[in-house]
Design an enzyme around this catalytic site. Structure first.
Site, PDB file in Angstrom:
ATOM      1  N   GLY A  42      10.373  72.174 -32.409  1.00 39.32           N
ATOM      2  CA  GLY A  42      11.947  72.412 -32.787  1.00 39.32           C
ATOM      3  C   GLY A  42      11.901  74.028 -33.364  1.00 39.32           C
ATOM      4  O   GLY A  42      12.828  74.801 -32.677  1.00 39.32           O
ATOM      5  N   ARG A  43      11.173  74.438 -34.219  1.00 37.47           N
ATOM      6  CA  ARG A  43      10.884  75.860 -34.685  1.00 37.47           C
ATOM      7  C   ARG A  43      10.477  76.867 -33.376  1.00 37.47           C
ATOM      8  O   ARG A  43      10.406  78.053 -33.624  1.00 37.47           O
ATOM      9  CB  ARG A  43      10.326  75.860 -35.971  1.00 37.47           C
ATOM     10  CG  ARG A  43       8.896  75.399 -35.646  1.00 37.47           C
ATOM     11  CD  ARG A  43       8.184  75.183 -37.012  1.00 37.47           C
ATOM     12  NE  ARG A  43       6.926  74.580 -37.178  1.00 37.47           N
ATOM     13  CZ  ARG A  43       6.821  73.302 -37.052  1.00 37.47           C
ATOM     14  NH1 ARG A  43       7.506  72.686 -37.046  1.00 37.47           N
ATOM     15  NH2 ARG A  43       5.452  72.793 -37.048  1.00 37.47           N
TER      16      ARG A  43
ATOM     17  N   LYS B  29      13.562  62.363 -45.805  1.00 37.96           N
ATOM     18  CA  LYS B  29      14.842  61.732 -44.914  1.00 37.96           C
ATOM     19  C   LYS B  29      14.729  60.137 -45.088  1.00 37.96           C
ATOM     20  O   LYS B  29      15.807  59.616 -45.242  1.00 37.96           O
ATOM     21  CB  LYS B  29      14.558  61.980 -43.520  1.00 37.96           C
ATOM     22  CG  LYS B  29      14.204  63.234 -43.046  1.00 37.96           C
ATOM     23  CD  LYS B  29      14.032  63.512 -41.619  1.00 37.96           C
ATOM     24  CE  LYS B  29      13.634  65.042 -41.182  1.00 37.96           C
ATOM     25  NZ  LYS B  29      13.327  65.175 -39.809  1.00 37.96           N
TER      26      LYS B  29
ATOM     27  N   HIS C  79      18.393  97.084 -53.598  1.00 41.47           N
ATOM     28  CA  HIS C  79      19.507  97.082 -54.718  1.00 41.47           C
ATOM     29  C   HIS C  79      19.375  95.669 -55.250  1.00 41.47           C
ATOM     30  O   HIS C  79      20.278  95.384 -56.209  1.00 41.47           O
ATOM     31  CB  HIS C  79      20.777  97.278 -54.432  1.00 41.47           C
ATOM     32  CG  HIS C  79      20.685  98.965 -53.844  1.00 41.47           C
ATOM     33  ND1 HIS C  79      20.650 100.082 -54.450  1.00 41.47           N
ATOM     34  CD2 HIS C  79      20.513  99.400 -52.420  1.00 41.47           C
ATOM     35  CE1 HIS C  79      20.762 101.197 -53.861  1.00 41.47           C
ATOM     36  NE2 HIS C  79      20.722 100.860 -52.596  1.00 41.47           N
TER      37      HIS C  79
ATOM     38  N   GLU D 235      21.944  64.925 -40.145  1.00 45.01           N
ATOM     39  CA  GLU D 235      23.027  65.784 -40.296  1.00 45.01           C
ATOM     40  C   GLU D 235      23.667  66.106 -38.954  1.00 45.01           C
ATOM     41  O   GLU D 235      24.988  66.229 -39.009  1.00 45.01           O
ATOM     42  CB  GLU D 235      22.318  67.342 -40.852  1.00 45.01           C
ATOM     43  CG  GLU D 235      21.713  67.199 -42.173  1.00 45.01           C
ATOM     44  CD  GLU D 235      20.256  66.679 -42.132  1.00 45.01           C
ATOM     45  OE1 GLU D 235      19.872  65.990 -41.308  1.00 45.01           O
ATOM     46  OE2 GLU D 235      19.534  67.081 -43.154  1.00 45.01           O
TER      47      GLU D 235
ATOM     48  N   GLU E 292       7.480  75.842 -41.978  1.00 43.48           N
ATOM     49  CA  GLU E 292       7.315  74.627 -41.521  1.00 43.48           C
ATOM     50  C   GLU E 292       5.748  74.595 -40.541  1.00 43.48           C
ATOM     51  O   GLU E 292       5.138  73.397 -40.470  1.00 43.48           O
ATOM     52  CB  GLU E 292       8.334  74.022 -40.594  1.00 43.48           C
ATOM     53  CG  GLU E 292       8.446  72.628 -40.515  1.00 43.48           C
ATOM     54  CD  GLU E 292       9.881  72.383 -39.942  1.00 43.48           C
ATOM     55  OE1 GLU E 292       9.980  72.509 -38.583  1.00 43.48           O
ATOM     56  OE2 GLU E 292      10.655  71.680 -40.499  1.00 43.48           O
TER      57      GLU E 292
ATOM     58  N   LYS F 249      16.737  67.933 -30.871  1.00 46.59           N
ATOM     59  CA  LYS F 249      15.813  67.751 -30.081  1.00 46.59           C
ATOM     60  C   LYS F 249      15.597  66.175 -29.907  1.00 46.59           C
ATOM     61  O   LYS F 249      15.540  65.310 -28.671  1.00 46.59           O
ATOM     62  CB  LYS F 249      14.324  68.255 -30.594  1.00 46.59           C
ATOM     63  CG  LYS F 249      12.931  67.673 -29.979  1.00 46.59           C
ATOM     64  CD  LYS F 249      11.790  68.662 -30.379  1.00 46.59           C
ATOM     65  CE  LYS F 249      10.652  67.934 -29.876  1.00 46.59           C
ATOM     66  NZ  LYS F 249       9.530  68.477 -30.165  1.00 46.59           N
TER      67      LYS F 249
HETATM   68  O1  F6P Z   1      13.280  67.972 -40.504  1.00 45.84           O
HETATM   69  C1  F6P Z   1      12.818  69.004 -39.806  1.00 45.84           C
HETATM   70  C2  F6P Z   1      13.160  69.017 -38.300  1.00 45.84           C
HETATM   71  O2  F6P Z   1      12.337  67.786 -37.716  1.00 45.84           O
HETATM   72  C3  F6P Z   1      12.737  70.407 -37.765  1.00 45.84           C
HETATM   73  O3  F6P Z   1      11.539  70.216 -37.384  1.00 45.84           O
HETATM   74  C4  F6P Z   1      13.526  70.251 -36.498  1.00 45.84           C
HETATM   75  O4  F6P Z   1      13.710  71.429 -36.034  1.00 45.84           O
HETATM   76  C5  F6P Z   1      14.784  69.851 -37.158  1.00 45.84           C
HETATM   77  O5  F6P Z   1      14.483  68.834 -38.052  1.00 45.84           O
HETATM   78  C6  F6P Z   1      15.865  69.474 -36.497  1.00 45.84           C
HETATM   79  O6  F6P Z   1      15.318  68.371 -35.569  1.00 45.84           O
HETATM   80  P1  F6P Z   1      16.233  67.793 -34.175  1.00 45.84           P
HETATM   81  O7  F6P Z   1      16.256  68.992 -33.272  1.00 45.84           O
HETATM   82  O8  F6P Z   1      15.454  66.698 -33.709  1.00 45.84           O
HETATM   83  O9  F6P Z   1      17.652  67.470 -34.791  1.00 45.84           O
END
Ligand code: F6P
Length: 537
Positions: free
Chosen positions: A262-263, A499, A379, A207, A348, A201
């Site tokens: 995002g979620r 972060k 199990h 990452e 979240e 987003k």
């Molecule tokens: O760190 C949490 C978050 O902001 C989530 O809410 C989001 O889904 C995820 O990181 C990834 O964010 P992006 O889509 O901006 O890379």
């Protein structure tokens, strides 16, 4: 908190202290009465520790807390995400083209469909082999790079709908900044046949940007420095500037908007990998399932409103029966990542400790969600659900039809789901155990207290439509509980501090740069040990 809250507190001392066994014995009609249907989902809450008085009080609580007004405000595009001053419009992502929703002078439904049309054209090109890579070979591997909402939805949906997917295409999902993730994902892929979807987003997430850079290096290593990267990279983002800065042609960018959390984004362009896997028509069916549940949530009367009831039950179990966690138990192997997906959606969203106005809550909020598919979990961790000291409400979820019928296996699967739901609810009393001739000293070990609240959710068949309806059910369940608690279910400030601190620690770990004087002694000492372990000190 309110009059109904007080009523519910009293009911917790009576009904809440009673047993589900008694409730079912005294009123067998609840097994058919406490069942609601919406968008093809049958939701049976007769094994919850509630009676009609509790349900009435929960509905009154929703009324007092303005849940339905807040729902209507969300559907109208009001800025209900107050801390980010944003609308919350994932429901617009699945509105049919014939509808219109004007927010700030823009018809967002038309914007959504124009992106969907571009996604469909692109997905068709990849699926048909028309889209070729740098060397002219057709794309056979699709790698989604993203994390959180830009990963969990796509991977969950891909696995859930694998039966509908093009089996000639290979899909991989890379999320972790741990290099093992990308190295293992790419190990056996031919760069000439690989397409990367960089999903983010913000397009600034550490990452994702790190993995996208590593993917670009891998591609160039495989195809040469002059490789036409544009043929192997597309982006899904709200941030065209950063996409261009990364070097992806914005013609190959699929947009979404900051009113999609995002979620809550798996049905936006973030679902591009899903669409390539299952095809545009199936993707449309999934959107139709989402929309059917949205319409149910928007229009069904409260007492027959599935997400509303589910959300209120989660409030009852959390605040009045003091249950800190919820287990989600899909009896469906294709839903193996559904609990993981729900963890972000629920935790979240509702892991918050202050109200919309910033005042601290004086009641519990979002519970911990977790789970695994049945029968595997039986199990493993079910022992604790059955005989541990915590009461863990469970959602048992299954499909009437199997997508892979094999002998009696589906009946066996569903028999297990129903058996577990019965044992959760009823347990096994001392008398029942003794009547089986169990030696006296073993009786306490074999008694099952039961009284674990349980909802049984049945859907005819796992289809794209059904998956959309199920995800929307949980989205609106989370919404309902968040509205009762008066919190902002759509921000996530809690993830930011870590972060920032990680960014400060990278130069300390790599180059021995000193930490700020305010850095805590435990972190400074661990940094030193890590550097020493690598011979860097
Ligand atoms: O760190 C949490 C978050 O902001 C989530 O809410 C989001 O889904 C995820 O990181 C990834 O964010 P992006 O889509 O901006 O890379």
């Amino acid at each position: 908190m309110s009059t109904s809250w007080d009523t519910l507190t009293e009911l917790a001392g009576t009904v809440g202290e009673g047993t589900i066994r008694d409730l079912l014995e005294k009123d067998p009609s609840r097994a058919t009465r406490m069942v609601v249907e919406g968008a093809g989902v049958t939701f049976d809450y007769s094994r919850q520790r509630v009676d009609q008085d509790v349900i009435d009080a929960l509905l009154a609580l929703a009324d007092e807390r303005g849940v339905l007004q807040r729902r209507d405000a969300m559907f109208a595009g009001e800025r209900i995400n107050v801390t980010e001053d944003r609308s919350v419009l994932h429901v617009a992502l699945r509105m049919p083209k014939t509808e219109s929703l004007v927010v700030d002078g823009v018809d967002v439904v038309q914007e959504v469909h124009s992106v969907l049309d571009r996604m469909k054209a692109f997905a068709d090109k990849v699926r048909s082999g028309e889209w070729v890579g740098h060397t002219g070979k057709r794309i056979r591997n699709v790698v989604n790079i993203g994390i959180g909402g830009s990963d969990l939805g796509p991977v969950m949906a891909y696995l859930a709908l694998q039966d509908y997917s093009d089996r000639d295409l290979t899909f991989r999902f890379v999320s972790n900044v741990d290099s093992t993730d990308i190295v293992e994902a790419l190990r056996d892929l031919d760069p000439a046949e690989t397409l990367f979807i960089v999903s983010s987003k913000t397009f600034t997430t550490l990452e994702t940007m790190t993995n996208a850079g590593a993917a670009r290096d891998w591609l160039r290593k495989g195809l040469g420095d002059d490789a036409d990267v544009a043929k192997h990279f597309v982006a899904v983002s709200t941030n065209a500037t950063e996409v261009a800065a990364f070097g992806i042609d914005t013609d190959n960018m699929f947009e979404f908007w900051n009113w999609v959390g995002g979620r809550y984004s798996m049905d936006s362009a973030i679902g591009l990998s899903t669409m390539i896997a299952i095809g545009p028509d199936n993707f449309d069916d999934m959107l139709a399932g989402f929309h059917a549940m949205d319409e149910h949530f928007r229009t069904a009367p409260p007492a027959a409103n599935l997400p509303l009831l589910n959300g209120l039950l989660s409030v009852w179990n959390r605040n009045f029966l003091a249950c800190p966690t919820v287990a989600v138990l899909p009896y469906e192997q294709y839903l193996s990542r559904f609990p993981a997906y729900l963890q972000q959606l629920t935790m979240e969203s509702n892991g918050k400790r202050v109200r919309l106005d910033g005042s601290p809550v004086d009641y519990e909020t979002g519970p911990i969600y977790w789970g695994e598919p049945g029968t595997n979990g039986q199990h493993s961790f079910y022992q604790l659900i059955h005989q541990g000291t915590s009461t863990i409400p469970c959602d048992v979820l299954f499909f009437a039809e199997s997508l892979n019928p094999l002998g009696d296996q589906h009946d066996m699967l569903i028999a297990n789901a129903l058996a577990q739901a019965a044992v959760f609810a009823l347990g096994r009393t001392e008398d029942e155990v003794a009547a089986e001739g169990v030696p006296a000293e073993l009786v306490p070990h074999k008694v099952m207290p039961g009284n674990r609240p349980c909802s049984v959710i049945m859907v005819q068949k796992l289809t794209p439509f059904a998956l959309g309806a199920l995800v929307a059910l949980y989205e609106h369940t989370v919404f309902t509980a968040g509205a009762v608690w008066g919190i902002d279910s759509f921000d996530q400030w809690g993830v930011e501090l870590g972060k920032v601190m990680a960014a400060n620690l990278i130069p300390q770990l790599k180059d021995g740069v000193a930490g700020a004087p305010t850095q805590d002694s435990a972190t400074t000492a661990t940094v030193a040990r890590y550097r020493a372990a690598l011979g860097r000190s």
